[in-house]
Design a protein around this motif. Structure first.
Motif, PDB file in Angstrom:
ATOM      1  N   LEU A  31      -1.173 -15.451 -18.369  1.00 54.28           N
ATOM      2  CA  LEU A  31      -0.155 -14.968 -19.302  1.00 54.28           C
ATOM      3  C   LEU A  31       0.608 -13.776 -18.719  1.00 54.28           C
ATOM      4  O   LEU A  31       0.006 -12.896 -18.080  1.00 54.28           O
ATOM      5  CB  LEU A  31      -0.842 -14.577 -20.619  1.00 54.28           C
ATOM      6  CG  LEU A  31       0.048 -14.240 -21.817  1.00 54.28           C
ATOM      7  CD1 LEU A  31       1.001 -15.377 -22.147  1.00 54.28           C
ATOM      8  CD2 LEU A  31      -0.821 -13.903 -23.028  1.00 54.28           C
ATOM      9  N   ARG A  32       1.915 -13.750 -18.940  1.00 52.39           N
ATOM     10  CA  ARG A  32       2.757 -12.646 -18.504  1.00 52.39           C
ATOM     11  C   ARG A  32       3.578 -12.111 -19.674  1.00 52.39           C
ATOM     12  O   ARG A  32       4.039 -12.886 -20.491  1.00 52.39           O
ATOM     13  CB  ARG A  32       3.721 -13.125 -17.398  1.00 52.39           C
ATOM     14  CG  ARG A  32       3.023 -13.490 -16.088  1.00 52.39           C
ATOM     15  CD  ARG A  32       2.506 -12.232 -15.410  1.00 52.39           C
ATOM     16  NE  ARG A  32       1.730 -12.486 -14.206  1.00 52.39           N
ATOM     17  CZ  ARG A  32       0.410 -12.573 -14.165  1.00 52.39           C
ATOM     18  NH1 ARG A  32      -0.300 -12.464 -15.269  1.00 52.39           N
ATOM     19  NH2 ARG A  32      -0.217 -12.752 -13.016  1.00 52.39           N
ATOM     20  N   TRP A  33       3.736 -10.789 -19.713  1.00 55.15           N
ATOM     21  CA  TRP A  33       4.588 -10.167 -20.728  1.00 55.15           C
ATOM     22  C   TRP A  33       5.634  -9.313 -20.034  1.00 55.15           C
ATOM     23  O   TRP A  33       5.298  -8.329 -19.395  1.00 55.15           O
ATOM     24  CB  TRP A  33       3.746  -9.309 -21.676  1.00 55.15           C
ATOM     25  CG  TRP A  33       4.538  -8.645 -22.791  1.00 55.15           C
ATOM     26  CD1 TRP A  33       5.870  -8.818 -23.080  1.00 55.15           C
ATOM     27  CD2 TRP A  33       4.042  -7.720 -23.754  1.00 55.15           C
ATOM     28  NE1 TRP A  33       6.226  -8.069 -24.166  1.00 55.15           N
ATOM     29  CE2 TRP A  33       5.132  -7.378 -24.605  1.00 55.15           C
ATOM     30  CE3 TRP A  33       2.790  -7.144 -24.004  1.00 55.15           C
ATOM     31  CZ2 TRP A  33       4.993  -6.481 -25.664  1.00 55.15           C
ATOM     32  CZ3 TRP A  33       2.661  -6.251 -25.059  1.00 55.15           C
ATOM     33  CH2 TRP A  33       3.740  -5.922 -25.884  1.00 55.15           C
ATOM     34  N   ILE A  61      -8.707 -14.386  -2.795  1.00 55.14           N
ATOM     35  CA  ILE A  61      -8.620 -14.571  -1.339  1.00 55.14           C
ATOM     36  C   ILE A  61      -7.280 -14.013  -0.853  1.00 55.14           C
ATOM     37  O   ILE A  61      -6.226 -14.507  -1.242  1.00 55.14           O
ATOM     38  CB  ILE A  61      -8.744 -16.068  -0.957  1.00 55.14           C
ATOM     39  CG1 ILE A  61     -10.072 -16.629  -1.447  1.00 55.14           C
ATOM     40  CG2 ILE A  61      -8.570 -16.247   0.555  1.00 55.14           C
ATOM     41  CD1 ILE A  61     -10.257 -18.114  -1.161  1.00 55.14           C
ATOM     42  N   GLU A  62      -7.353 -12.965  -0.044  1.00 59.26           N
ATOM     43  CA  GLU A  62      -6.123 -12.295   0.388  1.00 59.26           C
ATOM     44  C   GLU A  62      -5.847 -12.459   1.872  1.00 59.26           C
ATOM     45  O   GLU A  62      -4.765 -12.116   2.345  1.00 59.26           O
ATOM     46  CB  GLU A  62      -6.186 -10.801   0.026  1.00 59.26           C
ATOM     47  CG  GLU A  62      -6.130 -10.566  -1.475  1.00 59.26           C
ATOM     48  CD  GLU A  62      -6.150  -9.095  -1.868  1.00 59.26           C
ATOM     49  OE1 GLU A  62      -6.385  -8.242  -0.993  1.00 59.26           O
ATOM     50  OE2 GLU A  62      -5.939  -8.814  -3.066  1.00 59.26           O
ATOM     51  N   THR A  63      -6.845 -12.935   2.635  1.00 58.35           N
ATOM     52  CA  THR A  63      -6.629 -13.068   4.078  1.00 58.35           C
ATOM     53  C   THR A  63      -7.126 -14.422   4.584  1.00 58.35           C
ATOM     54  O   THR A  63      -7.949 -15.081   3.949  1.00 58.35           O
ATOM     55  CB  THR A  63      -7.393 -11.975   4.873  1.00 58.35           C
ATOM     56  OG1 THR A  63      -8.806 -12.224   4.746  1.00 58.35           O
ATOM     57  CG2 THR A  63      -7.073 -10.582   4.380  1.00 58.35           C
ATOM     58  N   GLY A 108      -6.058 -17.270  -4.526  1.00 61.04           N
ATOM     59  CA  GLY A 108      -5.776 -15.893  -4.132  1.00 61.04           C
ATOM     60  C   GLY A 108      -4.388 -15.754  -3.536  1.00 61.04           C
ATOM     61  O   GLY A 108      -3.722 -16.747  -3.239  1.00 61.04           O
ATOM     62  N   PHE A 109      -3.962 -14.490  -3.376  1.00 58.23           N
ATOM     63  CA  PHE A 109      -2.606 -14.216  -2.910  1.00 58.23           C
ATOM     64  C   PHE A 109      -2.317 -14.876  -1.566  1.00 58.23           C
ATOM     65  O   PHE A 109      -1.198 -15.296  -1.303  1.00 58.23           O
ATOM     66  CB  PHE A 109      -2.371 -12.701  -2.808  1.00 58.23           C
ATOM     67  CG  PHE A 109      -2.408 -11.988  -4.138  1.00 58.23           C
ATOM     68  CD1 PHE A 109      -2.313 -12.687  -5.338  1.00 58.23           C
ATOM     69  CD2 PHE A 109      -2.534 -10.597  -4.189  1.00 58.23           C
ATOM     70  CE1 PHE A 109      -2.342 -12.031  -6.566  1.00 58.23           C
ATOM     71  CE2 PHE A 109      -2.562  -9.921  -5.411  1.00 58.23           C
ATOM     72  CZ  PHE A 109      -2.468 -10.637  -6.604  1.00 58.23           C
ATOM     73  N   TYR A 110      -3.353 -14.972  -0.684  1.00 53.03           N
ATOM     74  CA  TYR A 110      -3.130 -15.605   0.617  1.00 53.03           C
ATOM     75  C   TYR A 110      -2.717 -17.071   0.457  1.00 53.03           C
ATOM     76  O   TYR A 110      -1.902 -17.594   1.216  1.00 53.03           O
ATOM     77  CB  TYR A 110      -4.381 -15.500   1.494  1.00 53.03           C
ATOM     78  CG  TYR A 110      -4.232 -16.212   2.819  1.00 53.03           C
ATOM     79  CD1 TYR A 110      -3.418 -15.692   3.832  1.00 53.03           C
ATOM     80  CD2 TYR A 110      -4.882 -17.423   3.053  1.00 53.03           C
ATOM     81  CE1 TYR A 110      -3.255 -16.360   5.026  1.00 53.03           C
ATOM     82  CE2 TYR A 110      -4.729 -18.094   4.251  1.00 53.03           C
ATOM     83  CZ  TYR A 110      -3.915 -17.555   5.238  1.00 53.03           C
ATOM     84  OH  TYR A 110      -3.748 -18.227   6.421  1.00 53.03           O
TER      85      TYR A 110
HETATM   86  P1  C2E Z   1      -8.794 -13.484 -14.315  1.00 51.10           P
HETATM   87  O1  C2E Z   1      -8.921 -14.605 -15.273  1.00 51.10           O
HETATM   88  O2  C2E Z   1      -9.987 -13.161 -13.498  1.00 51.10           O
HETATM   89  O3  C2E Z   1      -7.543 -13.856 -13.412  1.00 51.10           O
HETATM   90  C1  C2E Z   1      -7.430 -13.562 -12.052  1.00 51.10           C
HETATM   91  C2  C2E Z   1      -6.611 -12.304 -11.840  1.00 51.10           C
HETATM   92  O4  C2E Z   1      -6.631 -11.982 -10.447  1.00 51.10           O
HETATM   93  C3  C2E Z   1      -5.141 -12.472 -12.207  1.00 51.10           C
HETATM   94  O5  C2E Z   1      -4.704 -11.222 -12.697  1.00 51.10           O
HETATM   95  C4  C2E Z   1      -4.506 -12.770 -10.856  1.00 51.10           C
HETATM   96  O6  C2E Z   1      -3.131 -12.460 -10.799  1.00 51.10           O
HETATM   97  C5  C2E Z   1      -5.313 -11.869  -9.958  1.00 51.10           C
HETATM   98  N1  C2E Z   1      -5.340 -12.318  -8.567  1.00 51.10           N
HETATM   99  C6  C2E Z   1      -5.193 -13.572  -8.107  1.00 51.10           C
HETATM  100  N2  C2E Z   1      -5.296 -13.615  -6.765  1.00 51.10           N
HETATM  101  C7  C2E Z   1      -5.509 -12.348  -6.363  1.00 51.10           C
HETATM  102  C8  C2E Z   1      -5.699 -11.734  -5.071  1.00 51.10           C
HETATM  103  O7  C2E Z   1      -5.689 -12.373  -4.025  1.00 51.10           O
HETATM  104  N3  C2E Z   1      -5.914 -10.378  -5.060  1.00 51.10           N
HETATM  105  C9  C2E Z   1      -5.928  -9.638  -6.207  1.00 51.10           C
HETATM  106  N4  C2E Z   1      -6.118  -8.332  -6.099  1.00 51.10           N
HETATM  107  N5  C2E Z   1      -5.744 -10.185  -7.441  1.00 51.10           N
HETATM  108  C10 C2E Z   1      -5.553 -11.522  -7.509  1.00 51.10           C
HETATM  109  P2  C2E Z   1      -3.785 -11.077 -13.991  1.00 51.10           P
HETATM  110  O8  C2E Z   1      -2.853 -12.241 -14.079  1.00 51.10           O
HETATM  111  O9  C2E Z   1      -3.233  -9.704 -13.990  1.00 51.10           O
HETATM  112  O10 C2E Z   1      -4.824 -11.231 -15.177  1.00 51.10           O
HETATM  113  C11 C2E Z   1      -5.832 -10.288 -15.395  1.00 51.10           C
HETATM  114  C12 C2E Z   1      -6.832 -10.792 -16.394  1.00 51.10           C
HETATM  115  O11 C2E Z   1      -6.235 -10.916 -17.687  1.00 51.10           O
HETATM  116  C13 C2E Z   1      -7.365 -12.187 -16.069  1.00 51.10           C
HETATM  117  O12 C2E Z   1      -8.369 -12.126 -15.089  1.00 51.10           O
HETATM  118  C14 C2E Z   1      -7.857 -12.618 -17.427  1.00 51.10           C
HETATM  119  O13 C2E Z   1      -9.128 -12.065 -17.690  1.00 51.10           O
HETATM  120  C15 C2E Z   1      -6.842 -11.987 -18.361  1.00 51.10           C
HETATM  121  N6  C2E Z   1      -5.836 -13.003 -18.722  1.00 51.10           N
HETATM  122  C16 C2E Z   1      -4.715 -13.387 -18.057  1.00 51.10           C
HETATM  123  N7  C2E Z   1      -4.063 -14.382 -18.730  1.00 51.10           N
HETATM  124  C17 C2E Z   1      -4.821 -14.657 -19.823  1.00 51.10           C
HETATM  125  C18 C2E Z   1      -4.699 -15.591 -20.934  1.00 51.10           C
HETATM  126  O14 C2E Z   1      -3.784 -16.427 -21.001  1.00 51.10           O
HETATM  127  N8  C2E Z   1      -5.672 -15.534 -21.895  1.00 51.10           N
HETATM  128  C19 C2E Z   1      -6.718 -14.653 -21.827  1.00 51.10           C
HETATM  129  N9  C2E Z   1      -7.614 -14.672 -22.819  1.00 51.10           N
HETATM  130  N10 C2E Z   1      -6.856 -13.797 -20.812  1.00 51.10           N
HETATM  131  C20 C2E Z   1      -5.944 -13.781 -19.818  1.00 51.10           C
END
Ligand code: C2E
Ligand code: MG
Ligand code: MG
Ligand code: MG
Length: 283
Positions: free
Chosen positions: A62-64, A238-240, A257-259
């Motif tokens: 989800l994005r806001w 996974i970043e690398t 992951g971002f990679y």
């Molecule tokens: P999550 O479910 O563990 O989602 C993975 C988070 O890691 C996402 O952050 C994603 O953008 C980020 N991520 C992905 N690849 C990488 C990477 O290589 N490096 C790093 N540093 N981060 C990476 P995001 O999108 O900011 O979401 C954060 C958390 O918010 C999510 O963790 C989840 O717990 C919650 N969330 C997001 N969307 C939803 C939704 O639709 N419903 C609910 N209930 N929770 C959500």
């Protein structure tokens, strides 16, 4: 003097706290209208089979993008929505968006697409969840699409029996269940055996800790034990290239992951689907 310092520290903390509280209240007051004004959207982060490098599907995130404050991180607004209950409404929006897109993408793919959706504890405990999910499944989605529901350890730690029964019902309905952020809470792998999980997502902090041998050993152990319990393993964060290669060598099933690909809007994800369709048609 020490008394004075104490007081300064105190006022520092109260200022900080009222700042946090004010921001929280602000987000809260903006949430309802943000839903109505379409400030929310769903991004998709690709997941790949680490062995074959095939695109498997995506996690919906989800994005806001607020008109007033700009982009706000889910790490900040999800806990607020969880507390005031808006998460139920938001969750339905995510479900609708994710499944509508999955439906379109599935038509272009010769193999089952998986779509992962995060469920927070409040959503999970909502009595309408099972009903809504069933309805969405029945009306909107190609049965080939695999829907994976991600939950975190916190939900299990409530020790609630109804949580277990809901998990079993969801599993019986054909949903796959994933334990998200594994390793950040207190549950052990053997504890997870009493629940019908299909997938274990290793938290990104463990992936990022693979720079040294002990970190690699830990991830190795988690993967072997998860496989021993019949779980597929997804590594997030996974970043690398090195991390991807190591995880592949350790037998990790799925990578995210971002990679490999950042979360992206659905129209950009369309291009990934087109690319992988042409690959599969060619082979
Ligand atoms: P999550 O479910 O563990 O989602 C993975 C988070 O890691 C996402 O952050 C994603 O953008 C980020 N991520 C992905 N690849 C990488 C990477 O290589 N490096 C790093 N540093 N981060 C990476 P995001 O999108 O900011 O979401 C954060 C958390 O918010 C999510 O963790 C989840 O717990 C919650 N969330 C997001 N969307 C939803 C939704 O639709 N419903 C609910 N209930 N929770 C959500
Ligand atoms: Mg997740
Ligand atoms: Mg996670
Ligand atoms: Mg999380």
């Amino acid at each position: 003097n020490s008394k004075r310092q104490g007081r300064n520290t105190f006022s520092f903390y109260t200022e900080k706290m009222s700042e946090i509280l004010a921001r929280r209240l602000q987000l809260e007051s903006m949430m309802q209208s943000a839903l109505e004004r379409n400030e929310f959207s769903v991004f998709f982060q690709p997941q790949f089979d680490l062995k074959t490098k095939k695109l498997l599907g995506a996690e919906a995130l989800l994005r806001w993008n607020s008109n007033r404050l700009g982009p706000i991180s889910p790490a900040e607004f999800i806990p607020v929505a969880e507390q005031n209950g808006y998460i139920v409404e938001m969750g339905k929006f995510v479900l609708r968006e994710a499944l509508a897109n999955a439906q379109t993408w599935q038509q272009d793919l010769p193999y089952p697409l998986r779509i992962a959706i995060n469920l927070s504890p409040r959503q999970f405990r909502d009595v309408r969840l099972l009903h809504d999910l069933q309805k969405f499944m029945a009306n909107n989605v190609d049965p080939k699409v695999q829907i994976e529901l991600e939950i975190t350890e916190g939900l299990l730690l409530s020790g609630d029996d109804s949580v277990k029964s809901t998990l079993y019902q969801l599993h019986d309905l054909g949903f796959m269940l994933a334990m998200d952020d594994f390793g950040t809470g207190y549950s052990s792998l053997s504890y997870l055996r009493q629940y019908p999980f299909d997938v274990l997502k290793i938290d990104k902090s463990f992936v990022q800790d693979m720079g040294h041998d002990s970190g690699i050993q830990l991830v190795n152990t988690i993967i072997s034990m998860a496989h021993g319990l019949g779980l597929k393993v997804v590594a997030e964060g996974i970043e690398t290239e090195e991390q991807m290669e190591l995880l592949t060598k350790l037998g990790c099933d799925v990578g995210q992951g971002f990679y490999l690909g950042k979360p992206m809007p659905s129209n950009v994800f369309d291009e990934l689907i087109t690319h992988f369709r042409s690959l599969s048609v060619g082979s």
